[in-house]
Design a protein around this motif. Structure first.
Motif, PDB file in Angstrom:
ATOM      1  N   ASP A  63      16.194  -4.530   8.626  1.00 36.24           N
ATOM      2  CA  ASP A  63      15.247  -4.417   7.516  1.00 36.24           C
ATOM      3  C   ASP A  63      15.474  -3.145   6.699  1.00 36.24           C
ATOM      4  N   THR A  64      15.052  -3.207   5.458  1.00 40.31           N
ATOM      5  CA  THR A  64      15.108  -2.056   4.542  1.00 40.31           C
ATOM      6  C   THR A  64      13.713  -1.790   3.968  1.00 40.31           C
ATOM      7  N   ARG A  65      12.691  -2.002   4.805  1.00 43.35           N
ATOM      8  CA  ARG A  65      11.297  -1.846   4.376  1.00 43.35           C
ATOM      9  C   ARG A  65      11.029  -0.467   3.775  1.00 43.35           C
ATOM     10  N   ASP A  66      11.694   0.544   4.268  1.00 43.39           N
ATOM     11  CA  ASP A  66      11.466   1.904   3.765  1.00 43.39           C
ATOM     12  C   ASP A  66      11.867   2.081   2.308  1.00 43.39           C
ATOM     13  N   THR A  67      12.639   1.147   1.746  1.00 37.90           N
ATOM     14  CA  THR A  67      13.040   1.266   0.341  1.00 37.90           C
ATOM     15  C   THR A  67      12.009   0.662  -0.609  1.00 37.90           C
ATOM     16  N   LEU A  68      11.048  -0.103  -0.083  1.00 41.16           N
ATOM     17  CA  LEU A  68      10.076  -0.787  -0.942  1.00 41.16           C
ATOM     18  C   LEU A  68       9.258   0.138  -1.843  1.00 41.16           C
ATOM     19  N   PRO A  69       8.830   1.327  -1.384  1.00 38.91           N
ATOM     20  CA  PRO A  69       8.057   2.183  -2.288  1.00 38.91           C
ATOM     21  C   PRO A  69       8.788   2.548  -3.580  1.00 38.91           C
ATOM     22  N   GLY A  70      10.097   2.494  -3.589  1.00 35.78           N
ATOM     23  CA  GLY A  70      10.872   2.783  -4.790  1.00 35.78           C
ATOM     24  C   GLY A  70      11.069   1.594  -5.712  1.00 35.78           C
ATOM     25  N   GLU A  71      10.654   0.428  -5.284  1.00 39.15           N
ATOM     26  CA  GLU A  71      10.810  -0.780  -6.093  1.00 39.15           C
ATOM     27  C   GLU A  71       9.727  -0.853  -7.172  1.00 39.15           C
ATOM     28  N   PRO A  72      10.097  -1.027  -8.438  1.00 38.09           N
ATOM     29  CA  PRO A  72       9.104  -1.114  -9.509  1.00 38.09           C
ATOM     30  C   PRO A  72       8.043  -2.194  -9.278  1.00 38.09           C
ATOM     31  N   VAL A  73       8.436  -3.347  -8.732  1.00 38.49           N
ATOM     32  CA  VAL A  73       7.454  -4.409  -8.502  1.00 38.49           C
ATOM     33  C   VAL A  73       6.424  -3.981  -7.452  1.00 38.49           C
ATOM     34  N   MET A  74       6.844  -3.209  -6.459  1.00 39.08           N
ATOM     35  CA  MET A  74       5.921  -2.715  -5.436  1.00 39.08           C
ATOM     36  C   MET A  74       4.944  -1.725  -6.054  1.00 39.08           C
ATOM     37  N   GLN A  75       5.431  -0.838  -6.899  1.00 32.69           N
ATOM     38  CA  GLN A  75       4.561   0.133  -7.562  1.00 32.69           C
ATOM     39  C   GLN A  75       3.560  -0.562  -8.483  1.00 32.69           C
ATOM     40  N   ARG A  76       4.010  -1.607  -9.199  1.00 32.78           N
ATOM     41  CA  ARG A  76       3.088  -2.363 -10.053  1.00 32.78           C
ATOM     42  C   ARG A  76       2.021  -3.056  -9.210  1.00 32.78           C
ATOM     43  N   TRP A  77       2.391  -3.618  -8.058  1.00 36.67           N
ATOM     44  CA  TRP A  77       1.421  -4.283  -7.175  1.00 36.67           C
ATOM     45  C   TRP A  77       0.389  -3.277  -6.673  1.00 36.67           C
TER      46      TRP A  77
END
Length: 105
Positions: A63-77
């Motif tokens: 998994d690469t779950r730790d990269t999710l905070p940098g994803e624009p879609v995650m920040q928008r959510w």
């Protein structure tokens, strides 16, 4: 074999129905980002007496779950959900990890 992860978040009073509504209409690009990060079998439960949300998910070994905070879609959510729950300054939900106590395979 996938690794289970569980954590608790807090919903603001009176926000349960809106929380459910927003998750029932989860954005396809967010769902894809979660899957691409190795998250699967993801459930969130509500304790209606305390407004505590309990999340349980499974991670693929790579998994690469730790990269999710940098994803624009995650920040928008996170921005979209910030009015419904307890969040940090960047609108990331406040999460408290839960300790495994029992498992029946």
């Amino acid at each position: 074999m996938s690794q289970p992860i569980a954590f608790r978040m807090m919903l603001k009073p009176g926000m349960a129905e809106e929380y459910r509504r927003r998750h029932d209409a989860i954005w396809p690009d967010l769902a894809e980002a979660l899957r691409a990060a190795g998250i699967h079998d993801y459930s969130i439960f509500l304790d209606e007496e305390t407004n505590a949300l309990f999340a349980v998910l499974r991670l693929h070994p790579d998994d690469t779950r730790d990269t999710l905070p940098g994803e624009p879609v995650m920040q928008r959510w996170w921005d979209y959900m910030a009015d419904l729950m307890e969040v940090r300054a960047d609108n990331r939900p406040v999460e408290a990890p839960l300790t495994p106590m029992f498992y029946l395979p």
